[in-house]
Design a protein around this motif. Structure first.
Motif, PDB file in Angstrom:
ATOM      1  N   GLU A  79       0.837  -1.199   0.000  1.00  0.00           N
ATOM      2  CA  GLU A  79       0.000   0.000   0.000  1.00  0.00           C
ATOM      3  C   GLU A  79       0.881   1.261   0.000  1.00  0.00           C
ATOM      4  O   GLU A  79       1.972   1.263   0.569  1.00  0.00           O
ATOM      5  N   HIS A  80       0.415   2.297  -0.654  1.00  0.00           N
ATOM      6  CA  HIS A  80       1.066   3.615  -0.713  1.00  0.00           C
ATOM      7  C   HIS A  80       2.368   3.637  -1.515  1.00  0.00           C
ATOM      8  O   HIS A  80       3.132   4.590  -1.451  1.00  0.00           O
ATOM      9  N   VAL A  81       2.650   2.574  -2.268  1.00  0.00           N
ATOM     10  CA  VAL A  81       3.742   2.553  -3.259  1.00  0.00           C
ATOM     11  C   VAL A  81       5.097   3.020  -2.675  1.00  0.00           C
ATOM     12  O   VAL A  81       5.559   4.145  -2.945  1.00  0.00           O
ATOM     13  N   THR A 129      -8.973  -5.380  -9.441  1.00  0.00           N
ATOM     14  CA  THR A 129      -9.683  -6.436  -8.709  1.00  0.00           C
ATOM     15  C   THR A 129     -10.339  -5.903  -7.440  1.00  0.00           C
ATOM     16  O   THR A 129     -10.817  -6.668  -6.612  1.00  0.00           O
ATOM     17  N   THR A 130     -10.271  -4.575  -7.232  1.00  0.00           N
ATOM     18  CA  THR A 130     -11.004  -3.932  -6.132  1.00  0.00           C
ATOM     19  C   THR A 130     -11.779  -2.764  -6.737  1.00  0.00           C
ATOM     20  O   THR A 130     -11.781  -2.578  -7.955  1.00  0.00           O
ATOM     21  N   TYR A 131     -12.361  -1.927  -5.859  1.00  0.00           N
ATOM     22  CA  TYR A 131     -13.168  -0.804  -6.344  1.00  0.00           C
ATOM     23  C   TYR A 131     -12.440   0.536  -6.185  1.00  0.00           C
ATOM     24  O   TYR A 131     -13.076   1.590  -6.209  1.00  0.00           O
ATOM     25  N   LEU A 167     -13.392 -11.362 -11.148  1.00  0.00           N
ATOM     26  CA  LEU A 167     -12.122 -11.229 -10.413  1.00  0.00           C
ATOM     27  C   LEU A 167     -12.326 -10.635  -9.032  1.00  0.00           C
ATOM     28  O   LEU A 167     -11.441 -10.707  -8.180  1.00  0.00           O
ATOM     29  N   THR A 168     -13.483  -9.997  -8.820  1.00  0.00           N
ATOM     30  CA  THR A 168     -13.727  -9.385  -7.506  1.00  0.00           C
ATOM     31  C   THR A 168     -14.443 -10.344  -6.546  1.00  0.00           C
ATOM     32  O   THR A 168     -14.630 -10.011  -5.376  1.00  0.00           O
ATOM     33  N   CYS A 169     -14.842 -11.524  -7.043  1.00  0.00           N
ATOM     34  CA  CYS A 169     -15.589 -12.457  -6.174  1.00  0.00           C
ATOM     35  C   CYS A 169     -14.731 -12.957  -5.018  1.00  0.00           C
ATOM     36  O   CYS A 169     -15.253 -13.360  -3.983  1.00  0.00           O
ATOM     37  N   MET A 181     -16.950   1.541  -0.259  1.00  0.00           N
ATOM     38  CA  MET A 181     -17.174   2.852   0.373  1.00  0.00           C
ATOM     39  C   MET A 181     -16.121   3.859  -0.105  1.00  0.00           C
ATOM     40  O   MET A 181     -16.398   5.050  -0.234  1.00  0.00           O
ATOM     41  N   ASN A 182     -14.906   3.375  -0.385  1.00  0.00           N
ATOM     42  CA  ASN A 182     -13.852   4.221  -0.955  1.00  0.00           C
ATOM     43  C   ASN A 182     -14.325   4.775  -2.310  1.00  0.00           C
ATOM     44  O   ASN A 182     -14.224   5.980  -2.587  1.00  0.00           O
ATOM     45  N   ALA A 183     -14.905   3.915  -3.124  1.00  0.00           N
ATOM     46  CA  ALA A 183     -15.422   4.352  -4.434  1.00  0.00           C
ATOM     47  C   ALA A 183     -16.565   5.358  -4.242  1.00  0.00           C
ATOM     48  O   ALA A 183     -16.650   6.376  -4.937  1.00  0.00           O
ATOM     49  N   ALA A 185     -16.928   7.393  -1.863  1.00  0.00           N
ATOM     50  CA  ALA A 185     -16.340   8.686  -1.452  1.00  0.00           C
ATOM     51  C   ALA A 185     -15.882   9.483  -2.674  1.00  0.00           C
ATOM     52  O   ALA A 185     -16.026  10.707  -2.712  1.00  0.00           O
ATOM     53  N   HIS A 186     -15.337   8.801  -3.692  1.00  0.00           N
ATOM     54  CA  HIS A 186     -14.955   9.518  -4.924  1.00  0.00           C
ATOM     55  C   HIS A 186     -16.203  10.172  -5.525  1.00  0.00           C
ATOM     56  O   HIS A 186     -16.176  11.331  -5.942  1.00  0.00           O
ATOM     57  N   ALA A 187     -17.281   9.413  -5.560  1.00  0.00           N
ATOM     58  CA  ALA A 187     -18.508   9.917  -6.198  1.00  0.00           C
ATOM     59  C   ALA A 187     -19.077  11.096  -5.410  1.00  0.00           C
ATOM     60  O   ALA A 187     -19.459  12.121  -5.987  1.00  0.00           O
TER      61      ALA A 187
HETATM   62  P1  NAD Z   1      -4.969  -2.842  -2.128  1.00  0.00           P
HETATM   63  O1  NAD Z   1      -4.658  -2.789  -3.551  1.00  0.00           O
HETATM   64  O2  NAD Z   1      -3.872  -2.544  -1.156  1.00  0.00           O
HETATM   65  O3  NAD Z   1      -5.624  -4.250  -1.802  1.00  0.00           O
HETATM   66  C1  NAD Z   1      -5.997  -4.548  -0.470  1.00  0.00           C
HETATM   67  C2  NAD Z   1      -5.798  -6.040  -0.215  1.00  0.00           C
HETATM   68  O4  NAD Z   1      -6.735  -6.760  -1.003  1.00  0.00           O
HETATM   69  C3  NAD Z   1      -4.429  -6.558  -0.620  1.00  0.00           C
HETATM   70  O5  NAD Z   1      -4.000  -7.485   0.358  1.00  0.00           O
HETATM   71  C4  NAD Z   1      -4.702  -7.272  -1.945  1.00  0.00           C
HETATM   72  O6  NAD Z   1      -3.807  -8.318  -2.185  1.00  0.00           O
HETATM   73  C5  NAD Z   1      -6.092  -7.795  -1.720  1.00  0.00           C
HETATM   74  N1  NAD Z   1      -6.889  -7.993  -2.928  1.00  0.00           N
HETATM   75  C6  NAD Z   1      -7.037  -7.151  -3.975  1.00  0.00           C
HETATM   76  N2  NAD Z   1      -7.922  -7.654  -4.842  1.00  0.00           N
HETATM   77  C7  NAD Z   1      -8.337  -8.843  -4.335  1.00  0.00           C
HETATM   78  C8  NAD Z   1      -9.264  -9.822  -4.766  1.00  0.00           C
HETATM   79  N3  NAD Z   1      -9.975  -9.661  -5.890  1.00  0.00           N
HETATM   80  N4  NAD Z   1      -9.433 -10.924  -4.009  1.00  0.00           N
HETATM   81  C9  NAD Z   1      -8.759 -11.065  -2.836  1.00  0.00           C
HETATM   82  N5  NAD Z   1      -7.884 -10.175  -2.355  1.00  0.00           N
HETATM   83  C10 NAD Z   1      -7.676  -9.061  -3.110  1.00  0.00           C
HETATM   84  O7  NAD Z   1      -6.170  -1.851  -1.721  1.00  0.00           O
HETATM   85  P2  NAD Z   1      -7.048  -0.825  -2.566  1.00  0.00           P
HETATM   86  O8  NAD Z   1      -7.997  -0.259  -1.601  1.00  0.00           O
HETATM   87  O9  NAD Z   1      -7.535  -1.430  -3.809  1.00  0.00           O
HETATM   88  O10 NAD Z   1      -5.993   0.287  -2.987  1.00  0.00           O
HETATM   89  C11 NAD Z   1      -5.455   1.169  -2.027  1.00  0.00           C
HETATM   90  C12 NAD Z   1      -4.316   1.969  -2.635  1.00  0.00           C
HETATM   91  O11 NAD Z   1      -4.744   2.570  -3.850  1.00  0.00           O
HETATM   92  C13 NAD Z   1      -3.863   3.109  -1.731  1.00  0.00           C
HETATM   93  O12 NAD Z   1      -2.440   3.143  -1.714  1.00  0.00           O
HETATM   94  C14 NAD Z   1      -4.419   4.353  -2.388  1.00  0.00           C
HETATM   95  O13 NAD Z   1      -3.644   5.494  -2.135  1.00  0.00           O
HETATM   96  C15 NAD Z   1      -4.418   3.955  -3.849  1.00  0.00           C
HETATM   97  N6  NAD Z   1      -5.428   4.658  -4.668  1.00  0.00           N
HETATM   98  C16 NAD Z   1      -4.964   5.462  -5.656  1.00  0.00           C
HETATM   99  C17 NAD Z   1      -5.861   6.134  -6.465  1.00  0.00           C
HETATM  100  C18 NAD Z   1      -5.335   6.996  -7.587  1.00  0.00           C
HETATM  101  O14 NAD Z   1      -6.119   7.560  -8.339  1.00  0.00           O
HETATM  102  N7  NAD Z   1      -4.034   7.107  -7.754  1.00  0.00           N
HETATM  103  C19 NAD Z   1      -7.237   5.983  -6.276  1.00  0.00           C
HETATM  104  C20 NAD Z   1      -7.682   5.149  -5.251  1.00  0.00           C
HETATM  105  C21 NAD Z   1      -6.763   4.473  -4.452  1.00  0.00           C
END
Ligand code: NAD
Length: 378
Positions: A79-81, A129-131, A167-169, A181-183, A185-187
């Protein structure tokens, strides 16, 4: 309970305008992941994958389809690159003579790949694979010993984004809830952005209604593909609105709490959203009327409570205390937030932020914040 039919369940393919002079090719729908290898080959011949350990199954299939076009994989994602990870990945790119990156994962995998393409100039194919929505924005961030540096750079935009709800299942229910909820918040912040356009407003409304309708259905039945599609569709639009609008106090707070106190990104968004909404409500009545329509409540005044209730229904955390925020950090965070102001409908003072953070630390349904008590009052 079944989800009423709506947008987001139909597959599509489109060139999406993300910047005035830049489109991103988007493939959306069940089974879209099968097209990642072909999409990758159209932009490069030697692919390096950025994908954490949770993506092993998807990566195996992708490597098979890529055949000799697969050259290497970076499996370490955080997280946070962190800057050292960016440097190590750039070295892997050079060693493998890669000419295209493929990121499979959440905002952390996408963020690492974006930081690498910013330095290397290589094209990127993103498979979220997340929102989180990072794949739709020109925003990048890298964390080093001085903190998290962020910026906007059109070079970090993917050439192609492949959204496959299947892929999100595998997302655990808690992550699906906080990421959703993060998504949202963007909206919500896009609805009162100073540079909102009719298109970003429409996208933000559609995103909010799709997310609000789908998120409560994700926990009980992870394989509910209709709900997964609707949530991913909402996340796509929310990410697009995020990329095209300037975010306000909510995103600033989440950024500082993540960087300064190491709170988890998506969960922090989840907790803050109802409280920032209560704070901004009196100064953005039109935006909150639109949010009310999207969330299915009658009046703007009901939005903060509706956001809190949604988080609770999804099982997302609702207090900063539960995330481990040390209350002694409230004043430090408040001062940092106010030191570099962002555009926000309501002017923000240090006392306002401290009051808001204390309310979010306690948790519970947010109280109206028409007038914020002065320092010393609870
Ligand atoms: P993440 O990418 O850190 O994922 C969280 C956890 O979920 C990790 O352990 C990952 O391995 C796991 N995971 C991801 N997809 C999965 C799946 N389909 N099945 C099972 N496990 C899965 O978390 P996040 O919330 O997606 O991203 C957070 C990061 O993204 C933060 O660093 C934030 O600053 C950044 N971000 C950037 C922007 C941008 O526009 N630059 C926008 C939103 C978030």
């Amino acid at each position: 309970m079944e989800l009423p039919a709506g947008q987001g369940s139909r597959p599509f393919e489109a060139a999406v305008p993300v910047l005035p002079d830049r489109t991103v090719r988007v493939l959306f729908g069940r089974g879209a992941v099968d097209h990642v290898a072909a999409e990758t080959r159209t932009v490069g011949g030697r692919a390096l994958l950025v994908a954490g350990p949770r993506q092993d199954r998807v990566v195996r299939g992708l490597i098979e389809r890529l055949g000799t076009a697969y050259v290497a994989r970076v499996r370490e994602v955080a997280e946070h690159v962190p800057a050292p990870l960016v440097a190590a990945t750039l070295q892997r790119v050079a060693d493998a003579e890669a000419d295209v990156l493929v990121a499979v994962g959440g905002g952390s995998a996408t963020g690492l790949a974006k930081a690498v393409v910013r330095e290397s100039g290589l094209p990127l194919v993103a498979v979220p694979t997340t929102y989180a929505g990072s794949e739709m924005t020109p925003l990048w961030g890298v964390t080093d010993e001085t903190g998290k540096r962020t910026g906007r750079d059109p070079r970090v935009l993917p050439r192609t984004v492949v959204y496959d709800p299947e892929l999100t299942c595998s997302l655990p229910a808690s992550l699906a809830a906080t990421s959703g909820m993060n998504a949202l918040a963007h909206a919500v912040e896009a609805l009162y952005a100073p540079d909102a356009t009719p298109l970003t407003l429409r996208a933000a409304q559609e995103a909010a209604s799709s997310l609000a309708a789908s998120l409560p259905h994700l926990g009980a039945r992870p394989q509910n593909l209709d709900a997964r599609s609707r949530a991913l569709y909402g996340a796509w639009l929310a990410g697009w609105a995020l990329g095209g609008s300037t975010m306000g106090l909510h995103h600033k707070l989440a950024h500082v709490l993540g960087g300064r106190c190491a709170l988890p990104h998506a969960a922090t968004h989840s907790v803050l959203l109802p409280h920032v909404a209560a704070f901004n409500l009196p100064f953005a009545p039109e935006a909150f009327a639109q949010a009310a329509a999207a969330l299915g409540v009658a009046t703007a005044a009901e939005v903060p409570g509706a956001l809190h209730e949604l988080a609770e229904r999804c099982g997302a955390p609702t207090s900063l205390g539960a995330l481990g925020l040390d209350p002694a950090m409230v004043d430090t965070v408040s001062a940092e937030v106010v030191a570099a102001p962002v555009p926000n409908p309501r002017p923000v003072t240090t006392a306002d932020v401290a009051h808001l953070l204390r309310a979010a630390h306690r948790g519970g349904c947010p109280e109206p914040m028409d007038a914020v008590p002065s320092r010393g009052e609870p």
